[in-house]
Write a protein that holds these residues in place. Sequence first.
Motif, PDB file in Angstrom:
ATOM      1  N   ILE A   1      -3.989  -9.476 -14.131  1.00  0.00           N
ATOM      2  CA  ILE A   1      -4.470  -7.709 -13.362  1.00  0.00           C
ATOM      3  C   ILE A   1      -4.474  -7.096 -14.303  1.00  0.00           C
ATOM      4  CG2 ILE A   1      -2.751  -5.841 -11.966  1.00  0.00           C
ATOM      5  CD1 ILE A   1      -3.727  -8.280 -10.499  1.00  0.00           C
ATOM      6  N   GLY A   2      -3.953  -6.387 -15.393  1.00  0.00           N
ATOM      7  CA  GLY A   2      -4.151  -5.497 -15.907  1.00  0.00           C
ATOM      8  C   GLY A   2      -3.629  -3.794 -15.700  1.00  0.00           C
ATOM      9  N   ASP A   3      -4.249  -3.033 -15.546  1.00  0.00           N
ATOM     10  CA  ASP A   3      -4.265  -2.011 -14.642  1.00  0.00           C
ATOM     11  C   ASP A   3      -4.204  -2.069 -13.426  1.00  0.00           C
ATOM     12  OD1 ASP A   3      -6.813  -1.749 -14.974  1.00  0.00           O
ATOM     13  OD2 ASP A   3      -7.303   0.417 -15.722  1.00  0.00           O
ATOM     14  N   GLY A   4      -5.186  -3.315 -12.865  1.00  0.00           N
ATOM     15  CA  GLY A   4      -5.195  -3.464 -10.933  1.00  0.00           C
ATOM     16  C   GLY A   4      -6.496  -2.378 -11.022  1.00  0.00           C
ATOM     17  N   LYS A   5      -6.932  -1.383 -11.796  1.00  0.00           N
ATOM     18  CA  LYS A   5      -7.936  -0.531 -10.619  1.00  0.00           C
ATOM     19  C   LYS A   5      -9.523  -0.972 -10.229  1.00  0.00           C
ATOM     20  CE  LYS A   5      -6.503   3.290 -13.414  1.00  0.00           C
ATOM     21  NZ  LYS A   5      -6.469   4.402 -14.946  1.00  0.00           N
ATOM     22  N   ARG A   6      -9.785  -2.495 -10.973  1.00  0.00           N
ATOM     23  CA  ARG A   6     -10.944  -3.019 -10.754  1.00  0.00           C
ATOM     24  C   ARG A   6     -10.403  -3.911  -9.358  1.00  0.00           C
ATOM     25  NH1 ARG A   6     -13.126  -5.175 -15.848  1.00  0.00           N
ATOM     26  NH2 ARG A   6     -14.504  -6.095 -14.667  1.00  0.00           N
ATOM     27  N   ILE A   7      -9.208  -4.345  -9.332  1.00  0.00           N
ATOM     28  CA  ILE A   7      -9.046  -5.707  -8.210  1.00  0.00           C
ATOM     29  C   ILE A   7      -9.197  -5.657  -7.058  1.00  0.00           C
ATOM     30  CG2 ILE A   7      -7.720  -7.874  -7.699  1.00  0.00           C
ATOM     31  CD1 ILE A   7      -7.436  -7.487 -11.146  1.00  0.00           C
TER      32      ILE A   7
ATOM     33  N   LEU B   1      -3.483 -13.298  -6.409  1.00  0.00           N
ATOM     34  CA  LEU B   1      -2.218 -13.665  -6.235  1.00  0.00           C
ATOM     35  C   LEU B   1      -2.252 -15.364  -6.265  1.00  0.00           C
ATOM     36  CD1 LEU B   1      -0.864 -11.667  -3.642  1.00  0.00           C
ATOM     37  CD2 LEU B   1      -0.037 -12.069  -5.267  1.00  0.00           C
ATOM     38  N   SER B   2      -1.209 -16.416  -6.236  1.00  0.00           N
ATOM     39  CA  SER B   2      -1.596 -17.643  -6.304  1.00  0.00           C
ATOM     40  C   SER B   2      -1.303 -18.127  -5.163  1.00  0.00           C
ATOM     41  CB  SER B   2      -0.312 -17.907  -7.154  1.00  0.00           C
ATOM     42  OG  SER B   2       1.200 -17.604  -6.558  1.00  0.00           O
ATOM     43  N   HIS B   3      -0.956 -17.368  -4.022  1.00  0.00           N
ATOM     44  CA  HIS B   3      -1.458 -18.494  -2.499  1.00  0.00           C
ATOM     45  C   HIS B   3      -2.209 -17.208  -1.836  1.00  0.00           C
ATOM     46  CE1 HIS B   3       1.876 -15.314  -2.993  1.00  0.00           C
ATOM     47  NE2 HIS B   3       2.141 -14.932  -0.964  1.00  0.00           N
TER      48      HIS B   3
ATOM     49  N   LEU C   1      -9.118  -0.392  -0.959  1.00  0.00           N
ATOM     50  CA  LEU C   1      -7.602  -0.743  -1.492  1.00  0.00           C
ATOM     51  C   LEU C   1      -7.910  -1.275  -2.877  1.00  0.00           C
ATOM     52  CD1 LEU C   1      -5.207   0.787  -0.947  1.00  0.00           C
ATOM     53  CD2 LEU C   1      -4.210  -1.154  -0.018  1.00  0.00           C
ATOM     54  N   LYS C   2      -7.598  -1.054  -3.930  1.00  0.00           N
ATOM     55  CA  LYS C   2      -7.156  -1.934  -5.236  1.00  0.00           C
ATOM     56  C   LYS C   2      -5.772  -1.867  -4.931  1.00  0.00           C
ATOM     57  CE  LYS C   2     -11.929  -1.162  -5.997  1.00  0.00           C
ATOM     58  NZ  LYS C   2     -12.153  -2.687  -5.643  1.00  0.00           N
ATOM     59  N   VAL C   3      -5.537  -3.136  -6.351  1.00  0.00           N
ATOM     60  CA  VAL C   3      -3.821  -3.162  -6.676  1.00  0.00           C
ATOM     61  C   VAL C   3      -3.797  -1.920  -7.516  1.00  0.00           C
ATOM     62  CG1 VAL C   3      -2.425  -5.017  -8.292  1.00  0.00           C
ATOM     63  CG2 VAL C   3      -4.432  -6.131  -6.985  1.00  0.00           C
ATOM     64  N   ASN C   4      -3.856  -1.205  -7.669  1.00  0.00           N
ATOM     65  CA  ASN C   4      -3.413  -0.527  -8.589  1.00  0.00           C
ATOM     66  C   ASN C   4      -2.849   0.535  -7.644  1.00  0.00           C
ATOM     67  OD1 ASN C   4      -2.636   1.116 -11.124  1.00  0.00           O
ATOM     68  ND2 ASN C   4      -4.746   2.555  -9.992  1.00  0.00           N
ATOM     69  N   ASP C   5      -3.278   1.244  -6.686  1.00  0.00           N
ATOM     70  CA  ASP C   5      -2.349   1.628  -5.039  1.00  0.00           C
ATOM     71  C   ASP C   5      -1.625   1.197  -4.578  1.00  0.00           C
ATOM     72  OD1 ASP C   5      -5.257   2.990  -5.332  1.00  0.00           O
ATOM     73  OD2 ASP C   5      -5.954   1.562  -4.081  1.00  0.00           O
TER      74      ASP C   5
ATOM     75  N   GLY D   1       7.674   0.384  -0.884  1.00  0.00           N
ATOM     76  CA  GLY D   1       7.258   0.717   0.674  1.00  0.00           C
ATOM     77  C   GLY D   1       5.864   0.739   0.713  1.00  0.00           C
ATOM     78  N   LYS D   2       4.395   0.191  -0.442  1.00  0.00           N
ATOM     79  CA  LYS D   2       3.379   0.418   0.244  1.00  0.00           C
ATOM     80  C   LYS D   2       3.382  -0.860   0.691  1.00  0.00           C
ATOM     81  CE  LYS D   2       1.460   4.066  -2.746  1.00  0.00           C
ATOM     82  NZ  LYS D   2       1.235   4.705  -3.802  1.00  0.00           N
ATOM     83  N   VAL D   3       4.400  -1.975  -0.250  1.00  0.00           N
ATOM     84  CA  VAL D   3       3.882  -2.992  -0.405  1.00  0.00           C
ATOM     85  C   VAL D   3       4.407  -4.354   0.900  1.00  0.00           C
ATOM     86  CG1 VAL D   3       4.589  -5.498  -1.393  1.00  0.00           C
ATOM     87  CG2 VAL D   3       4.005  -3.759  -2.729  1.00  0.00           C
ATOM     88  N   HIS D   4       5.075  -3.557   1.337  1.00  0.00           N
ATOM     89  CA  HIS D   4       6.315  -3.916   2.376  1.00  0.00           C
ATOM     90  C   HIS D   4       5.467  -3.264   4.329  1.00  0.00           C
ATOM     91  CE1 HIS D   4       9.352  -5.689   1.009  1.00  0.00           C
ATOM     92  NE2 HIS D   4       9.499  -4.981   0.032  1.00  0.00           N
ATOM     93  N   ALA D   5       4.357  -2.587   3.906  1.00  0.00           N
ATOM     94  CA  ALA D   5       3.662  -1.839   4.692  1.00  0.00           C
ATOM     95  C   ALA D   5       2.447  -2.553   4.462  1.00  0.00           C
ATOM     96  CB  ALA D   5       3.591  -0.135   4.576  1.00  0.00           C
ATOM     97  N   LEU D   6       2.036  -3.174   3.884  1.00  0.00           N
ATOM     98  CA  LEU D   6       0.189  -3.701   3.893  1.00  0.00           C
ATOM     99  C   LEU D   6       0.450  -4.780   4.269  1.00  0.00           C
ATOM    100  CD1 LEU D   6      -2.209  -3.426   3.139  1.00  0.00           C
ATOM    101  CD2 LEU D   6      -2.173  -3.969   0.596  1.00  0.00           C
TER     102      LEU D   6
END
Length: 171
Positions: free
Chosen positions: A113-119, A127-129, A141-145, A157-162
Motif C-alpha cells: 500500500i505505501g501511501d495508497g495514492k496509486r492503488i 486486500l487478501s480477499h 477512488l484510491k486507497v489513500n482516500d 466512517g468511509k470504510v464502513h460506508a464503502l
Amino acid sequence: MCDAINSTLARYWWGQKYDEKKFHWISWQKLCTNKNKGGMGFRDINAFNLAMLAKQAWQLIHGTHSLFYRVYEARCFPSSMFLEAPLGHNPSFVWRSLLSTKDVIIDGLKWKIGDGKRIGVAMHKWLSHNPIFNGEPNPELKVNDLIDADTRQWDRGKVHALFIARTSCNS
C-alpha cells in the motif's frame, strides 16, 4: 510443442502405440497432481513452461537495471510498464510468450500500500480477499482516500460506508 511432449509422456505411461486405443484408468490431470495430494507427481509441461516464462516476465517487473529489461523496455513497452504493455504491431514469439504470463502474474500480485495514492480501491488487488462493496464504487477512488490524513489510520466512517460489514479494515 508442450502439448506434443505431454502427449508423448501420456502415451508412454499408458503403453499406447500410435495405431491403437487404450483405456485410460486415470486422467492426465490426476497424473500431474502432486504426490502428497494423491497424484503421481508428473510434470505438466504446459504449466512448467508458463511458470518459467512468468519467472522471466517477473524480471521485466523488478529487474529494471538489467540489460534484459532495458532491451525489452526500449523495444516493447517504452511508454508503459510491463503489466500494462500492449502486444504491439509486430510482436516476436518471445514477446507474445512473455505477455501470455500477465494473467498468471496479476493473479498472484498484491500491492504494497505505501501511501495508497496509486492503488485503486476497486481496480487493484490490495486486500487478501475480494472486497464486497455497498453498491458500485467510484472507479477513481484510491486507497489513500480511505485513510485519515491526520492520524494515518483507516477512516472508519468511509470504510464502513464503502464496504459491507464482512470486509475487514484490518487487511
